[in-house]
Design a protein around this motif. Structure first.
Motif, short mmCIF file in Angstrom:
data_model
loop_
_atom_site.label_atom_id
_atom_site.label_comp_id
_atom_site.label_asym_id
_atom_site.label_seq_id
_atom_site.Cartn_x
_atom_site.Cartn_y
_atom_site.Cartn_z
N UNK A 88 0.82 -1.22 0.00
CA UNK A 88 0.00 0.00 0.00
C UNK A 88 0.85 1.26 0.00
N UNK A 89 2.02 1.19 -0.59
CA UNK A 89 2.93 2.34 -0.55
C UNK A 89 2.39 3.53 -1.33
N UNK A 90 1.67 3.27 -2.42
CA UNK A 90 1.11 4.37 -3.21
C UNK A 90 0.05 5.12 -2.42
N UNK A 95 -1.67 9.62 1.52
CA UNK A 95 -2.19 9.96 2.84
C UNK A 95 -1.22 10.90 3.56
N UNK A 96 0.06 10.55 3.54
CA UNK A 96 1.06 11.36 4.23
C UNK A 96 1.22 12.72 3.57
N UNK A 97 1.05 12.77 2.26
CA UNK A 97 1.13 14.04 1.54
C UNK A 97 -0.01 14.95 1.98
N UNK A 98 -1.20 14.40 2.11
CA UNK A 98 -2.36 15.16 2.58
C UNK A 98 -2.10 15.71 3.98
N UNK A 112 -6.43 10.71 -3.09
CA UNK A 112 -5.72 9.58 -2.49
C UNK A 112 -5.53 8.46 -3.51
N UNK A 113 -6.18 8.57 -4.66
CA UNK A 113 -6.03 7.57 -5.72
C UNK A 113 -4.94 7.93 -6.72
N UNK A 114 -4.24 9.04 -6.48
CA UNK A 114 -3.16 9.43 -7.39
C UNK A 114 -2.15 8.29 -7.53
N UNK A 115 -1.66 8.10 -8.74
CA UNK A 115 -0.69 7.04 -9.00
C UNK A 115 0.73 7.59 -8.92
N UNK A 118 1.56 10.47 -11.22
CA UNK A 118 0.92 11.78 -11.04
C UNK A 118 1.95 12.83 -10.61
N UNK A 119 1.66 14.10 -10.95
CA UNK A 119 2.47 15.20 -10.44
C UNK A 119 2.05 15.46 -9.00
N UNK A 120 2.84 15.00 -8.07
CA UNK A 120 2.45 15.05 -6.67
C UNK A 120 2.72 16.41 -6.04
#
Length: 211
Positions: A88-90, A95-98, A112-115, A118-120
Protein backbone atom coordinates in the motif's frame (compact mmCIF):
# COMPACT_ATOMS: atom_id res chain seq x y z
CA UNK A 1 -3.92 -9.66 27.69
CA UNK A 2 -1.51 -7.23 26.05
CA UNK A 3 2.20 -6.64 25.55
CA UNK A 4 3.71 -3.18 25.75
CA UNK A 5 6.47 -1.06 27.23
CA UNK A 6 8.52 -4.18 28.11
CA UNK A 7 5.71 -5.38 30.40
CA UNK A 8 3.59 -8.48 30.08
CA UNK A 9 0.00 -8.35 31.30
CA UNK A 10 -1.65 -11.74 31.81
CA UNK A 11 -5.32 -12.62 31.86
CA UNK A 12 -7.18 -11.51 34.95
CA UNK A 13 -10.70 -11.73 36.36
CA UNK A 14 -11.65 -15.02 34.79
CA UNK A 15 -15.39 -15.63 34.65
CA UNK A 16 -16.55 -17.58 37.69
CA UNK A 17 -18.78 -20.52 36.80
CA UNK A 18 -20.29 -23.32 38.81
CA UNK A 19 -19.77 -26.06 36.27
CA UNK A 20 -16.45 -27.77 37.08
CA UNK A 21 -15.80 -28.92 33.52
CA UNK A 22 -16.45 -25.45 32.09
CA UNK A 23 -14.21 -23.85 34.70
CA UNK A 24 -11.45 -26.35 33.92
CA UNK A 25 -11.71 -25.62 30.20
CA UNK A 26 -11.49 -21.87 30.83
CA UNK A 27 -8.45 -22.28 33.09
CA UNK A 28 -6.71 -24.57 30.57
CA UNK A 29 -7.48 -22.17 27.71
CA UNK A 30 -6.13 -19.21 29.71
CA UNK A 31 -3.02 -21.19 30.62
CA UNK A 32 -2.44 -22.15 26.97
CA UNK A 33 -2.84 -18.55 25.78
CA UNK A 34 -0.45 -17.26 28.44
CA UNK A 35 2.11 -19.92 27.58
CA UNK A 36 1.99 -18.92 23.90
CA UNK A 37 2.45 -15.26 24.84
CA UNK A 38 5.38 -16.08 27.11
CA UNK A 39 7.01 -18.22 24.42
CA UNK A 40 6.58 -15.46 21.84
CA UNK A 41 7.61 -12.61 24.12
CA UNK A 42 10.73 -14.21 25.58
CA UNK A 43 11.61 -16.42 22.66
CA UNK A 44 11.38 -13.89 19.83
CA UNK A 45 14.76 -12.26 20.46
CA UNK A 46 16.50 -15.59 20.79
CA UNK A 47 14.75 -16.86 17.67
CA UNK A 48 15.98 -13.84 15.73
CA UNK A 49 19.54 -14.45 16.93
CA UNK A 50 19.32 -18.09 15.89
CA UNK A 51 17.97 -17.16 12.45
CA UNK A 52 20.79 -14.67 11.92
CA UNK A 53 23.37 -17.28 12.90
CA UNK A 54 21.71 -19.85 10.65
CA UNK A 55 21.68 -17.46 7.71
CA UNK A 56 25.42 -16.87 8.12
CA UNK A 57 26.09 -20.58 7.73
CA UNK A 58 23.57 -21.33 4.99
CA UNK A 59 22.29 -19.78 1.80
CA UNK A 60 19.26 -18.17 3.45
CA UNK A 61 18.62 -14.47 2.86
CA UNK A 62 19.31 -12.81 6.26
CA UNK A 63 16.95 -10.27 7.85
CA UNK A 64 17.56 -6.61 8.68
CA UNK A 65 19.54 -5.28 5.72
CA UNK A 66 18.64 -1.70 4.83
CA UNK A 67 17.77 -1.59 1.15
CA UNK A 68 15.66 1.57 1.05
CA UNK A 69 14.42 4.11 3.61
CA UNK A 70 11.14 5.58 2.43
CA UNK A 71 10.21 7.65 5.48
CA UNK A 72 7.44 10.22 5.11
CA UNK A 73 6.66 12.74 7.82
CA UNK A 74 3.74 14.95 8.81
CA UNK A 75 5.22 17.13 11.59
CA UNK A 76 1.91 18.87 12.32
CA UNK A 77 0.46 15.56 13.49
CA UNK A 78 3.68 14.03 14.78
CA UNK A 79 3.41 11.07 12.38
CA UNK A 80 6.17 9.19 10.59
CA UNK A 81 5.30 6.50 8.04
CA UNK A 82 7.62 3.85 6.66
CA UNK A 83 6.77 2.97 3.06
CA UNK A 84 7.31 -0.64 2.00
CA UNK A 85 7.03 -1.41 -1.69
CA UNK A 86 3.96 -3.47 -2.65
CA UNK A 87 2.45 -2.82 0.78
CA UNK A 88 0.00 0.00 0.00
CA UNK A 89 2.93 2.34 -0.55
CA UNK A 90 1.11 4.37 -3.21
CA UNK A 91 -1.86 5.02 -0.90
CA UNK A 92 0.50 5.64 2.02
CA UNK A 93 2.40 8.44 0.29
CA UNK A 94 -0.87 10.11 -0.73
CA UNK A 95 -2.19 9.96 2.84
CA UNK A 96 1.06 11.36 4.23
CA UNK A 97 1.13 14.04 1.54
CA UNK A 98 -2.36 15.16 2.58
CA UNK A 99 -1.35 15.28 6.24
CA UNK A 100 1.92 17.03 5.43
CA UNK A 101 0.34 19.90 3.52
CA UNK A 102 -3.47 19.81 3.55
CA UNK A 103 -3.91 23.28 2.04
CA UNK A 104 -1.75 22.63 -1.01
CA UNK A 105 -3.13 19.13 -1.44
CA UNK A 106 -6.69 20.46 -1.64
CA UNK A 107 -5.73 23.52 -3.70
CA UNK A 108 -4.30 21.27 -6.41
CA UNK A 109 -7.35 19.01 -6.21
CA UNK A 110 -5.24 15.96 -5.48
CA UNK A 111 -6.68 12.55 -4.63
CA UNK A 112 -5.72 9.58 -2.49
CA UNK A 113 -6.03 7.57 -5.72
CA UNK A 114 -3.16 9.43 -7.39
CA UNK A 115 -0.69 7.04 -9.00
CA UNK A 116 3.09 7.12 -9.02
CA UNK A 117 2.92 8.83 -12.42
CA UNK A 118 0.92 11.78 -11.04
CA UNK A 119 2.47 15.20 -10.44
CA UNK A 120 2.45 15.05 -6.67
CA UNK A 121 2.17 17.90 -4.21
CA UNK A 122 4.85 16.16 -2.17
CA UNK A 123 8.02 14.90 -3.77
CA UNK A 124 10.57 12.23 -2.90
CA UNK A 125 13.10 15.02 -3.48
CA UNK A 126 11.60 17.17 -0.69
CA UNK A 127 13.79 16.54 2.41
CA UNK A 128 11.08 18.00 4.66
CA UNK A 129 8.63 15.31 3.54
CA UNK A 130 10.73 12.34 2.44
CA UNK A 131 13.31 12.44 5.20
CA UNK A 132 16.55 10.45 5.42
CA UNK A 133 16.82 7.84 8.15
CA UNK A 134 19.57 9.75 9.94
CA UNK A 135 17.19 12.69 10.45
CA UNK A 136 14.51 10.72 12.31
CA UNK A 137 16.05 11.30 15.75
CA UNK A 138 15.85 15.06 15.30
CA UNK A 139 12.05 14.83 15.50
CA UNK A 140 10.58 14.27 18.96
CA UNK A 141 7.54 12.22 20.04
CA UNK A 142 6.69 10.77 16.65
CA UNK A 143 4.09 8.08 16.14
CA UNK A 144 5.65 5.67 13.66
CA UNK A 145 3.75 3.16 11.57
CA UNK A 146 3.92 0.99 8.48
CA UNK A 147 1.50 -1.10 6.45
CA UNK A 148 2.57 -4.75 6.62
CA UNK A 149 1.32 -7.13 3.93
CA UNK A 150 1.26 -10.91 3.89
CA UNK A 151 4.63 -11.86 2.30
CA UNK A 152 3.10 -14.30 -0.19
CA UNK A 153 0.43 -11.82 -1.30
CA UNK A 154 3.12 -9.19 -1.62
CA UNK A 155 5.31 -11.41 -3.79
CA UNK A 156 2.42 -12.32 -6.11
CA UNK A 157 1.52 -8.63 -6.42
CA UNK A 158 5.15 -7.82 -7.29
CA UNK A 159 5.33 -10.69 -9.78
CA UNK A 160 2.11 -9.74 -11.58
CA UNK A 161 2.95 -6.02 -11.67
CA UNK A 162 6.68 -5.84 -12.35
CA UNK A 163 7.36 -9.17 -14.05
CA UNK A 164 4.25 -10.26 -15.94
CA UNK A 165 2.67 -6.92 -16.86
CA UNK A 166 5.71 -4.63 -17.17
CA UNK A 167 8.14 -7.35 -18.35
CA UNK A 168 10.67 -5.86 -15.94
CA UNK A 169 12.21 -9.00 -14.43
CA UNK A 170 15.33 -9.67 -16.49
CA UNK A 171 14.54 -12.03 -19.40
CA UNK A 172 12.22 -14.23 -17.34
CA UNK A 173 8.94 -13.05 -18.87
CA UNK A 174 6.19 -14.69 -16.83
CA UNK A 175 8.34 -17.68 -15.76
CA UNK A 176 7.95 -17.54 -11.98
CA UNK A 177 10.70 -20.08 -11.29
CA UNK A 178 13.12 -17.94 -13.27
CA UNK A 179 11.99 -14.83 -11.39
CA UNK A 180 12.49 -16.47 -7.98
CA UNK A 181 15.98 -17.67 -8.94
CA UNK A 182 17.03 -14.27 -10.31
CA UNK A 183 15.55 -12.42 -7.31
CA UNK A 184 17.51 -14.69 -4.96
CA UNK A 185 20.79 -14.10 -6.80
CA UNK A 186 20.19 -10.34 -6.90
CA UNK A 187 19.39 -10.09 -3.18
CA UNK A 188 22.39 -12.26 -2.25
CA UNK A 189 24.59 -9.89 -4.26
CA UNK A 190 23.03 -6.94 -2.44
CA UNK A 191 23.68 -8.67 0.88
CA UNK A 192 27.38 -8.69 0.06
CA UNK A 193 27.33 -5.04 -1.04
CA UNK A 194 24.38 -3.25 0.64
CA UNK A 195 24.59 0.09 -1.15
CA UNK A 196 21.15 1.68 -1.71
CA UNK A 197 22.39 3.34 -4.88
CA UNK A 198 22.96 -0.08 -6.46
CA UNK A 199 19.54 -1.55 -5.57
CA UNK A 200 17.22 -2.12 -8.49
CA UNK A 201 13.47 -1.60 -8.82
CA UNK A 202 13.02 -5.37 -8.59
CA UNK A 203 15.22 -5.59 -5.49
CA UNK A 204 13.15 -3.00 -3.66
CA UNK A 205 9.85 -4.66 -4.56
CA UNK A 206 10.94 -8.25 -3.86
CA UNK A 207 13.18 -7.74 -0.82
CA UNK A 208 11.94 -9.23 2.47
CA UNK A 209 9.75 -6.95 4.56
CA UNK A 210 12.39 -7.18 7.31
CA UNK A 211 14.74 -5.32 4.98
Amino acid sequence: MMIGSDKLFLLQNLKIVRNTDERSKIILKAFAINMMVLMYYYGFTEQTKQFRELSRNTDLIPPYINIRSDLFIAPKYGILACGIRKSMSQLLINIMCLLHNETEFQRQNRSLNDTWMSDRVCSHKDPHFHIPQKSVDSYQNLTRFAFIRDPFDRFISFYLHICKNDKGCWDCGDNMRCVVEKVYISLKNYERNPDEATSSLVDRHAAPISW
